[in-house]
Design a protein around this motif. Structure first.
Motif, PDB file in Angstrom:
ATOM      1  N   LEU A  18       0.825  -1.209   0.000  1.00  0.00           N
ATOM      2  CA  LEU A  18       0.000   0.000   0.000  1.00  0.00           C
ATOM      3  C   LEU A  18       0.857   1.257   0.000  1.00  0.00           C
ATOM      4  CD1 LEU A  18      -2.893  -0.975   2.436  1.00  0.00           C
ATOM      5  CD2 LEU A  18      -2.982  -0.751  -0.019  1.00  0.00           C
ATOM      6  N   ILE A  19       1.994   1.174   0.755  1.00  0.00           N
ATOM      7  CA  ILE A  19       2.906   2.337   0.790  1.00  0.00           C
ATOM      8  C   ILE A  19       3.469   2.570  -0.603  1.00  0.00           C
ATOM      9  CG2 ILE A  19       5.125   3.159   1.703  1.00  0.00           C
ATOM     10  CD1 ILE A  19       4.381   1.695   4.333  1.00  0.00           C
ATOM     11  N   LYS A  20       3.824   1.449  -1.274  1.00  0.00           N
ATOM     12  CA  LYS A  20       4.386   1.546  -2.616  1.00  0.00           C
ATOM     13  C   LYS A  20       3.390   2.207  -3.573  1.00  0.00           C
ATOM     14  CE  LYS A  20       7.105  -1.347  -5.595  1.00  0.00           C
ATOM     15  NZ  LYS A  20       7.276  -2.724  -6.004  1.00  0.00           N
ATOM     16  N   LYS A  21       2.114   1.805  -3.412  1.00  0.00           N
ATOM     17  CA  LYS A  21       1.065   2.392  -4.286  1.00  0.00           C
ATOM     18  C   LYS A  21       0.715   3.798  -3.847  1.00  0.00           C
ATOM     19  CE  LYS A  21      -1.588  -1.618  -5.826  1.00  0.00           C
ATOM     20  NZ  LYS A  21      -2.893  -2.255  -5.670  1.00  0.00           N
ATOM     21  N   LYS A  22       1.359   4.285  -2.806  1.00  0.00           N
ATOM     22  CA  LYS A  22       1.113   5.616  -2.249  1.00  0.00           C
ATOM     23  C   LYS A  22      -0.317   5.752  -1.724  1.00  0.00           C
ATOM     24  CE  LYS A  22       4.676   8.074  -4.603  1.00  0.00           C
ATOM     25  NZ  LYS A  22       5.081   8.807  -5.699  1.00  0.00           N
ATOM     26  N   LEU A  23      -0.931   4.641  -1.290  1.00  0.00           N
ATOM     27  CA  LEU A  23      -2.300   4.723  -0.787  1.00  0.00           C
ATOM     28  C   LEU A  23      -2.310   4.930   0.725  1.00  0.00           C
ATOM     29  CD1 LEU A  23      -3.960   2.045  -3.042  1.00  0.00           C
ATOM     30  CD2 LEU A  23      -4.169   4.508  -3.182  1.00  0.00           C
ATOM     31  N   ILE A  24      -1.256   4.536   1.382  1.00  0.00           N
ATOM     32  CA  ILE A  24      -1.116   4.912   2.792  1.00  0.00           C
ATOM     33  C   ILE A  24       0.298   5.484   2.986  1.00  0.00           C
ATOM     34  CG2 ILE A  24      -2.829   3.280   3.707  1.00  0.00           C
ATOM     35  CD1 ILE A  24      -0.486   1.587   4.736  1.00  0.00           C
ATOM     36  N   VAL A  25       0.436   6.248   4.059  1.00  0.00           N
ATOM     37  CA  VAL A  25       1.719   6.922   4.263  1.00  0.00           C
ATOM     38  C   VAL A  25       2.528   6.165   5.316  1.00  0.00           C
ATOM     39  CG1 VAL A  25       2.729   9.183   4.609  1.00  0.00           C
ATOM     40  CG2 VAL A  25       0.321   9.002   4.049  1.00  0.00           C
ATOM     41  N   LYS A  26       3.813   6.045   5.042  1.00  0.00           N
ATOM     42  CA  LYS A  26       4.698   5.389   6.007  1.00  0.00           C
ATOM     43  C   LYS A  26       4.879   6.329   7.188  1.00  0.00           C
ATOM     44  CE  LYS A  26       8.989   2.890   5.948  1.00  0.00           C
ATOM     45  NZ  LYS A  26      10.161   2.566   5.203  1.00  0.00           N
ATOM     46  N   LYS A 114      -5.395   3.778 -10.196  1.00  0.00           N
ATOM     47  CA  LYS A 114      -4.556   4.436 -11.200  1.00  0.00           C
ATOM     48  C   LYS A 114      -4.890   5.895 -11.470  1.00  0.00           C
ATOM     49  CE  LYS A 114      -5.117   0.238 -13.946  1.00  0.00           C
ATOM     50  NZ  LYS A 114      -5.803  -0.210 -15.134  1.00  0.00           N
ATOM     51  N   GLN A 115      -6.071   6.372 -11.063  1.00  0.00           N
ATOM     52  CA  GLN A 115      -6.515   7.639 -11.662  1.00  0.00           C
ATOM     53  C   GLN A 115      -6.598   8.844 -10.738  1.00  0.00           C
ATOM     54  OE1 GLN A 115     -10.236   6.495 -13.359  1.00  0.00           O
ATOM     55  NE2 GLN A 115      -9.306   5.329 -15.009  1.00  0.00           N
ATOM     56  N   MET A 116      -6.315   8.692  -9.462  1.00  0.00           N
ATOM     57  CA  MET A 116      -6.567   9.836  -8.581  1.00  0.00           C
ATOM     58  C   MET A 116      -5.469  10.896  -8.665  1.00  0.00           C
ATOM     59  SD  MET A 116      -8.613   8.524  -5.282  1.00  0.00           S
ATOM     60  CE  MET A 116      -7.317   7.736  -4.384  1.00  0.00           C
ATOM     61  N   TYR A 117      -5.889  12.139  -8.726  1.00  0.00           N
ATOM     62  CA  TYR A 117      -4.962  13.267  -8.576  1.00  0.00           C
ATOM     63  C   TYR A 117      -4.824  13.464  -7.072  1.00  0.00           C
ATOM     64  CZ  TYR A 117      -4.902  14.869 -13.421  1.00  0.00           C
ATOM     65  OH  TYR A 117      -4.683  14.983 -14.765  1.00  0.00           O
ATOM     66  N   PHE A 162     -11.851  14.881 -11.491  1.00  0.00           N
ATOM     67  CA  PHE A 162     -10.490  14.720 -12.024  1.00  0.00           C
ATOM     68  C   PHE A 162     -10.071  13.255 -12.001  1.00  0.00           C
ATOM     69  CE2 PHE A 162     -11.220  18.866 -10.381  1.00  0.00           C
ATOM     70  CZ  PHE A 162     -10.684  19.692 -11.357  1.00  0.00           C
ATOM     71  N   ARG A 163      -9.690  12.754 -13.173  1.00  0.00           N
ATOM     72  CA  ARG A 163      -9.218  11.366 -13.265  1.00  0.00           C
ATOM     73  C   ARG A 163      -8.010  11.321 -14.190  1.00  0.00           C
ATOM     74  NH1 ARG A 163     -14.973   8.111 -14.062  1.00  0.00           N
ATOM     75  NH2 ARG A 163     -15.981   9.044 -12.258  1.00  0.00           N
ATOM     76  N   TYR A 164      -6.925  10.768 -13.698  1.00  0.00           N
ATOM     77  CA  TYR A 164      -5.709  10.692 -14.518  1.00  0.00           C
ATOM     78  C   TYR A 164      -5.826   9.488 -15.447  1.00  0.00           C
ATOM     79  CZ  TYR A 164      -0.905  11.498 -15.770  1.00  0.00           C
ATOM     80  OH  TYR A 164       0.235  11.796 -16.468  1.00  0.00           O
ATOM     81  N   GLU A 165      -6.623   9.670 -16.514  1.00  0.00           N
ATOM     82  CA  GLU A 165      -6.859   8.589 -17.472  1.00  0.00           C
ATOM     83  C   GLU A 165      -6.051   8.861 -18.729  1.00  0.00           C
ATOM     84  OE1 GLU A 165     -10.696   6.663 -17.769  1.00  0.00           O
ATOM     85  OE2 GLU A 165     -11.587   8.546 -17.131  1.00  0.00           O
ATOM     86  N   ARG A 166      -5.987   7.853 -19.620  1.00  0.00           N
ATOM     87  CA  ARG A 166      -5.345   8.097 -20.913  1.00  0.00           C
ATOM     88  C   ARG A 166      -6.329   8.893 -21.755  1.00  0.00           C
ATOM     89  NH1 ARG A 166      -4.356   5.338 -25.604  1.00  0.00           N
ATOM     90  NH2 ARG A 166      -5.762   3.678 -25.013  1.00  0.00           N
ATOM     91  N   PRO A 167      -5.984  10.160 -22.091  1.00  0.00           N
ATOM     92  CA  PRO A 167      -6.974  10.972 -22.811  1.00  0.00           C
ATOM     93  C   PRO A 167      -7.255  10.424 -24.207  1.00  0.00           C
ATOM     94  CG  PRO A 167      -5.150  12.313 -21.982  1.00  0.00           C
ATOM     95  CD  PRO A 167      -4.735  10.887 -21.855  1.00  0.00           C
ATOM     96  N   GLN A 168      -8.496  10.433 -24.598  1.00  0.00           N
ATOM     97  CA  GLN A 168      -8.918  10.061 -25.959  1.00  0.00           C
ATOM     98  C   GLN A 168     -10.290  10.680 -26.166  1.00  0.00           C
ATOM     99  OE1 GLN A 168     -10.414   5.744 -25.838  1.00  0.00           O
ATOM    100  NE2 GLN A 168      -8.623   5.685 -24.523  1.00  0.00           N
ATOM    101  N   ALA A 169     -10.868  10.460 -27.373  1.00  0.00           N
ATOM    102  CA  ALA A 169     -12.162  11.091 -27.670  1.00  0.00           C
ATOM    103  C   ALA A 169     -13.175  10.755 -26.580  1.00  0.00           C
ATOM    104  CB  ALA A 169     -12.659  10.587 -29.010  1.00  0.00           C
ATOM    105  N   GLY A 170     -13.778  11.772 -26.006  1.00  0.00           N
ATOM    106  CA  GLY A 170     -14.808  11.546 -24.980  1.00  0.00           C
ATOM    107  C   GLY A 170     -14.256  11.157 -23.623  1.00  0.00           C
ATOM    108  N   ARG A 171     -12.928  11.171 -23.487  1.00  0.00           N
ATOM    109  CA  ARG A 171     -12.350  10.854 -22.172  1.00  0.00           C
ATOM    110  C   ARG A 171     -11.337  11.935 -21.787  1.00  0.00           C
ATOM    111  NH1 ARG A 171      -9.584   5.206 -21.240  1.00  0.00           N
ATOM    112  NH2 ARG A 171     -11.671   4.412 -21.601  1.00  0.00           N
TER     113      ARG A 171
END
Ligand code: AMP
Length: 498
Positions: A18-26, A114-117, A162-171
């Motif tokens: 979880l720390i690696k994924k930056k979802l919790i803080v060490k 994958k997508q949170m700012y 806000f979602r850090y997605e791969r931008p494309q048409a309609g996204r």
């Protein structure tokens, strides 16, 4: 001194992940915290000499005045409809605690994975720029004690996400949604009403859609289904895409959401959850469908519709565009298949699917409780505004033109410009809408602008009129001009425009 208890290895491994994924803080040492606080107060160092060309961030866009007209139209129609259905507007912050989304949207969802700012603010709090509305609304419902209000509570809101997605048409990475939530009722009639709202909205907008409906049951009926699904996909694991191979372990239901063509073929043969619903969930779903039939809602049962979020229970639905040319193509496909003309299939446009969904939603009966509130079953829907605007263009929906300005105020020379500034303000205060261009001196340019706007009358103020305290009224259709006293101009305009 109490002995330090060693953490079990498994738990430590999970924490490190979880720390690696930056979802919790060490946990930081005092020394590190002190250093961080010191660095936070340091001014940012930037080289100011270099050339800089400002540009919009990838996946974000400017919405220019011409397009804003369509946005305003869409928001007005949606807001009016929401209010007619008894929804009240709520506004929630763009920034929320990171944990809110981890606990609700779910660790295995694409959004959280994958997508949170996300960033740490100056006080060290992990924050997220909201990627969806439901968790914020649920937080507000609990925090503001809305369970004390008459239930169910019907709320709507709109704004950027806000979602850090791969931008494309309609996204996009900054997208806008119109969102509805009904909290505090598990009745099937509520599910039907929110789906009926979706049909009414797209009918009002003149967009052709196909509503897809499914039931995900409750955690109880999902358990045996999950095992069935895992057994089915395990046998076909090598044909799954790498993402789905991972999902098979973390969240097998999410495989049903995959858009990879290889996975889609496997999904079409997979066991269906509707066959495994417990009696309560089955009866709830049947009731929803009965209500929908009663209200003449046209829907399609889609047993593989799961939606990407962890908190959904029972009813889920999506609104897909149904484009006229796609309908024709589908018909052609059926005819071709009957005639055995397989090669013609290549020309057929694929019906827009979940990637171009205009909106979607579902029940989340356990979310309020899991975030610390009283048990409060609820349901919500979100419509993607960018996607709807795009669909308005694709389906060539006519937006009714709003009535343009009726009066243009033109001025010639410095003194007239000064007088025009004040006259504009006087007329505005009396409720008369006037367009001007105080930034231009040339009468020709101003008259061209008045013509382009299609106004009925143009007021012309020159040196002589300033001295005489008069003004010229020009009828743009007939070309007739009349000199009127400045003091009587408001009355005269009201008379002519009545
Ligand atoms: P969701 O919140 O993911 O259930 O999405 C609800 C709706 O928002 C979708 O049906 C789309 O219309 C729209 N949407 C979701 N993600 C994006 C995006 N990245 N860009 C534009 N619209 C989106």
């Amino acid at each position: 001194m109490p002995k330090k208890v060693k953490k079990p290895k498994k738990l430590k491994k999970k924490k490190d992940k979880l720390i690696k994924k930056k979802l919790i803080v060490k946990k930081k040492s005092k020394k590190v915290i002190k250093k961080q606080i010191k660095s936070k107060h340091k001014p940012v160092k930037v080289k100011m000499g270099g050339k800089y060309t400002p540009q919009v961030l990838r996946g974000m866009k400017d919405i220019l005045p011409e397009e804003v007209k369509t946005w305003d139209y869409l928001l007005k129609k949606t807001t009016d409809l929401a209010e007619a259905y008894g929804f009240k507007k709520i506004m929630v912050p763009v920034l929320e605690e990171q944990m809110l989304f981890i606990k609700s949207t779910g660790l295995t969802s694409d959004i959280v994975e994958k997508q949170m700012y996300q960033f740490t603010d100056r006080s060290g709090t992990k924050v997220v720029m909201r990627p969806e509305f439901t968790p914020s609304i649920v937080r507000a419902y609990i925090e503001q004690g809305m369970f004390n209000l008459s239930q169910p509570v019907k709320l709507f809101c709109f704004g950027p996400l806000f979602r850090y997605e791969r931008p494309q048409a309609g996204r996009y990475r900054q997208l806008h949604q119109f969102n509805l939530e009904i909290l505090g009722s598990e009745k099937a009639s509520i599910d039907a009403q929110i789906i009926l709202f979706s049909q009414a909205l797209f009918n009002t907008l003149g967009i052709q859609t196909a509503i897809q409906v499914n039931s995900l049951g409750c955690p109880e009926c999902r358990k045996p289904y999950r095992s069935k699904l895992v057994s089915y996909f395990r046998l076909k694991q090598k044909w799954l895409c790498p993402d789905c191979q991972r999902r098979l372990k973390s969240n097998p239901l999410r495989i049903l959401d995959c858009q990879n063509s290889g996975c889609k073929d496997l999904i079409s043969q997979a066991p269906q959850l509707v066959d495994d619903l417990c009696p309560e969930c089955q009866s709830h779903f049947v009731k929803v469908l009965e209500y929908l039939d009663e209200a003449n809602v046209i829907y399609k049962l889609n047993p593989y519709l799961v939606r990407g979020l962890d908190y959904y229970t029972r009813t889920v639905f999506e609104i897909w565009p149904e484009r006229p040319e796609v309908k024709e193509q589908k018909q052609k496909k059926e005819e071709n298949e009957q005639e055995g003309e397989d090669k013609k299939e290549k020309e057929i446009i694929v019906a827009p699917g979940p990637q171009s969904a205009l909106g979607g939603g579902g029940r989340y009966d356990t979310l309020v409780e899991s975030l610390g509130g009283r048990p409060s079953p609820a349901i919500g829907v979100a419509y993607g505004l960018e996607r709807i605007i795009q669909e308005i263009k694709i389906q060539k929906v006519k937006i009714p033109k709003t009535r343009g300005p009726q009066i243009f105020l033109a001025q010639i020379g410095e003194a007239a410009c000064r007088r025009a500034l004040k006259l504009f303000e006087d007329l505005r205060q009396q409720g008369i809408k006037v367009v001007e261009n105080l930034g231009r001196d040339s009468l020709k340019a101003q008259m061209e602008m008045a013509n382009k706007l299609g106004v009925k009358l143009t007021l012309i103020l020159g040196q002589q009129e300033v001295l005489d305290k008069t003004i010229i009224i020009r009828d743009m259709h007939t070309g007739n001009q009349e000199v009127v006293d400045q003091g009587k101009i408001a009355k005269e305009l009201k008379k002519r425009l009545a």
